[in-house]
Design an enzyme around this catalytic site. Sequence first.
Site, PDB file in Angstrom:
ATOM      1  N   SER A 136       0.864  -1.185   0.000  1.00 38.99           N
ATOM      2  CA  SER A 136       0.000   0.000   0.000  1.00 38.99           C
ATOM      3  C   SER A 136       0.897   1.231   0.000  1.00 38.99           C
ATOM      4  CB  SER A 136      -0.879  -0.024   1.258  1.00 38.99           C
ATOM      5  OG  SER A 136      -1.589   1.192   1.386  1.00 38.99           O
ATOM      6  N   LYS A 162      -1.062  -0.999  -4.513  1.00 33.73           N
ATOM      7  CA  LYS A 162      -2.240  -0.189  -4.156  1.00 33.73           C
ATOM      8  C   LYS A 162      -1.794   1.251  -3.969  1.00 33.73           C
ATOM      9  CE  LYS A 162      -4.629   0.100   0.309  1.00 33.73           C
ATOM     10  NZ  LYS A 162      -5.209  -0.741   1.374  1.00 33.73           N
ATOM     11  N   LYS A 164      -2.801   5.078  -2.826  1.00 36.45           N
ATOM     12  CA  LYS A 164      -3.764   5.910  -2.106  1.00 36.45           C
ATOM     13  C   LYS A 164      -4.163   7.065  -3.027  1.00 36.45           C
ATOM     14  CE  LYS A 164      -3.854   3.871   1.966  1.00 36.45           C
ATOM     15  NZ  LYS A 164      -5.093   3.390   2.607  1.00 36.45           N
ATOM     16  N   ASP A 189      -7.045   3.109  -3.221  1.00 32.01           N
ATOM     17  CA  ASP A 189      -7.770   3.177  -1.948  1.00 32.01           C
ATOM     18  C   ASP A 189      -8.017   4.641  -1.615  1.00 32.01           C
ATOM     19  OD1 ASP A 189      -8.852   2.872   0.563  1.00 32.01           O
ATOM     20  OD2 ASP A 189      -7.104   1.870   1.445  1.00 32.01           O
ATOM     21  N   GLU A 214     -10.931   0.656  -3.624  1.00 28.84           N
ATOM     22  CA  GLU A 214     -11.201   0.387  -2.211  1.00 28.84           C
ATOM     23  C   GLU A 214     -11.854   1.595  -1.532  1.00 28.84           C
ATOM     24  OE1 GLU A 214      -7.701  -1.205  -0.344  1.00 28.84           O
ATOM     25  OE2 GLU A 214      -8.445  -0.853   1.697  1.00 28.84           O
ATOM     26  N   ASP A 239     -13.717  -1.689   2.865  1.00 33.65           N
ATOM     27  CA  ASP A 239     -12.764  -1.761   3.983  1.00 33.65           C
ATOM     28  C   ASP A 239     -13.471  -1.195   5.228  1.00 33.65           C
ATOM     29  OD1 ASP A 239     -10.745  -1.372   5.842  1.00 33.65           O
ATOM     30  OD2 ASP A 239      -9.377  -0.307   4.523  1.00 33.65           O
ATOM     31  N   LYS A 263      -9.844  -6.871   7.868  1.00 37.36           N
ATOM     32  CA  LYS A 263      -8.870  -6.488   8.901  1.00 37.36           C
ATOM     33  C   LYS A 263      -9.376  -7.100  10.185  1.00 37.36           C
ATOM     34  CE  LYS A 263      -7.233  -2.247   6.756  1.00 37.36           C
ATOM     35  NZ  LYS A 263      -7.408  -0.781   6.702  1.00 37.36           N
ATOM     36  N   GLY A 291      -4.072  -4.086   6.194  1.00 39.35           N
ATOM     37  CA  GLY A 291      -3.118  -3.780   7.255  1.00 39.35           C
ATOM     38  C   GLY A 291      -3.384  -2.402   7.806  1.00 39.35           C
TER      39      GLY A 291
HETATM   40  O1  OSB Z   1      -7.164   1.845   4.343  1.00 43.69           O
HETATM   41  O2  OSB Z   1      -6.056   0.064   4.232  1.00 43.69           O
HETATM   42  C1  OSB Z   1      -6.197   1.192   4.705  1.00 43.69           C
HETATM   43  C2  OSB Z   1      -3.187   2.108   6.870  1.00 43.69           C
HETATM   44  C3  OSB Z   1      -3.815   2.711   7.939  1.00 43.69           C
HETATM   45  C4  OSB Z   1      -5.173   2.859   7.920  1.00 43.69           C
HETATM   46  C5  OSB Z   1      -5.923   2.381   6.836  1.00 43.69           C
HETATM   47  C6  OSB Z   1      -5.311   1.761   5.776  1.00 43.69           C
HETATM   48  C7  OSB Z   1      -3.911   1.646   5.772  1.00 43.69           C
HETATM   49  C8  OSB Z   1      -3.148   1.067   4.681  1.00 43.69           C
HETATM   50  C9  OSB Z   1      -1.768   0.559   5.000  1.00 43.69           C
HETATM   51  O3  OSB Z   1      -3.534   1.053   3.531  1.00 43.69           O
HETATM   52  C10 OSB Z   1      -1.615  -0.897   4.855  1.00 43.69           C
HETATM   53  C11 OSB Z   1      -0.323  -1.362   5.511  1.00 43.69           C
HETATM   54  O4  OSB Z   1       0.728  -1.222   4.897  1.00 43.69           O
HETATM   55  O5  OSB Z   1      -0.375  -1.863   6.654  1.00 43.69           O
HETATM   56 MG    MG Z   2      -8.302   0.732   2.996  1.00 43.80          MG
END
Ligand code: OSB
Ligand code: MG
Length: 369
Positions: A136, A162, A164, A189, A214, A239, A263, A291
């Site tokens: 991510s 992924k 952001k 995402d 996402e 999510d 999660k 994560g």
């Molecule tokens: O939306 O998946 C998410 C991190 C913190 C809060 C929300 C998200 C995330 C990540 C990071 O996308 C995923 C990771 O590398 O742990």
């Molecule tokens: Mg997410």
Amino acid sequence: MFRIHAAELLVVRLPLKFRFETSFGVQTEKVVPLLVLHGDGVQGLSEGTMEFAPMYREETIAGALHLLREVYLPRILGRTFANPEALDDALGSFRGNRMARAMVEMAAWDLWARMLGVPLGTLLGGRKDSVEVGVSLGIQPSEDATVEVVRRHVEQGYRRIKLKIRPGWDVQPVRAVRAAFPDIRLTVDANSAYTLADTGRLRALDDFDLTYIEQPLAWDDLVDHAALQGRLRTPLCLDESVASAQDARKGLALDAGRVINVKVARVGGHAEARRVHDIARAFGAPVWCGGMLESGVGRAHNIHLSTLPNFTLPGDTSSASRYWETDVVNEPLEAQDGVMPVPTGPGIGVTLNRDFVERIAEVQEEFHP
Ligand code: OSB
Ligand code: MG
């Protein structure tokens, strides 16, 4: 049966190796609450994924510490449970606060698996000895910087990238990355940054062969996601909106999404995460393990959960060394060619680096019956 003799609560602060920018803002460190449950000759470990400020969902670290100290731990200390699911007898009537409850539940699963001498994944019904992982990547300052950071991670073998996104930073980075890497498995995402008024903008993403988009819309919404999914070719992945197996059922029944990011802490622990997994499988919807920038404790839990059969898309559980100079566990959790080995050994298969954790702990408390 297992008895919980005592508990420890530790809170550490880890500087992140990278600046993680999302539609929420910028993150440069992670505050990690850790729970240790003491059983008969074994300990169970867990990590909280709630935040200092409630950005992702509504839970906070301060709220979780209060609940653990005053509500949850007093109800389980000194008690004997048939298995981790029996914790519901003690905690099941309390509403919400699933991440806080998950700390107790997940530590109990680790404790139970260690008592039985089996890896947690096996106990949950998983059969894999490694799991596919992606990465991510936060919002970068430019398209070039985005392509560069993607290149680095593609070269490391990650099985899915992924990105952001947020309004104003969506089609451009995706177009640039897709042009440079026509064949990678690519997703975005938005962390709830859009509304239905942005449908046109989100539809433009249909041109880039994304595996899913996402959580584009509100964290607590399924109805608008269903309206959006009806207007997009790209599958939506839920999510934030899935806090339980019932949410997963409703979301899939409404066609609010076609993929679920599981999660474990968000849904209240491993038992509920497995129910989300099972419901998605009944709908023919793939799941993957998300994560929250976890330390080695939460990361190991995530890896074990990912061994269940319907985790058919790569998770966010990338190498721990990406995130920290020093982790809170002794064992490295490193992916090779986008494949993360499942720690062997009982429970989650990792042990707390006590010297390091106690040196930097901002909170260190013991609880007895
Ligand atoms: O939306 O998946 C998410 C991190 C913190 C809060 C929300 C998200 C995330 C990540 C990071 O996308 C995923 C990771 O590398 O742990
Ligand atoms: Mg997410």
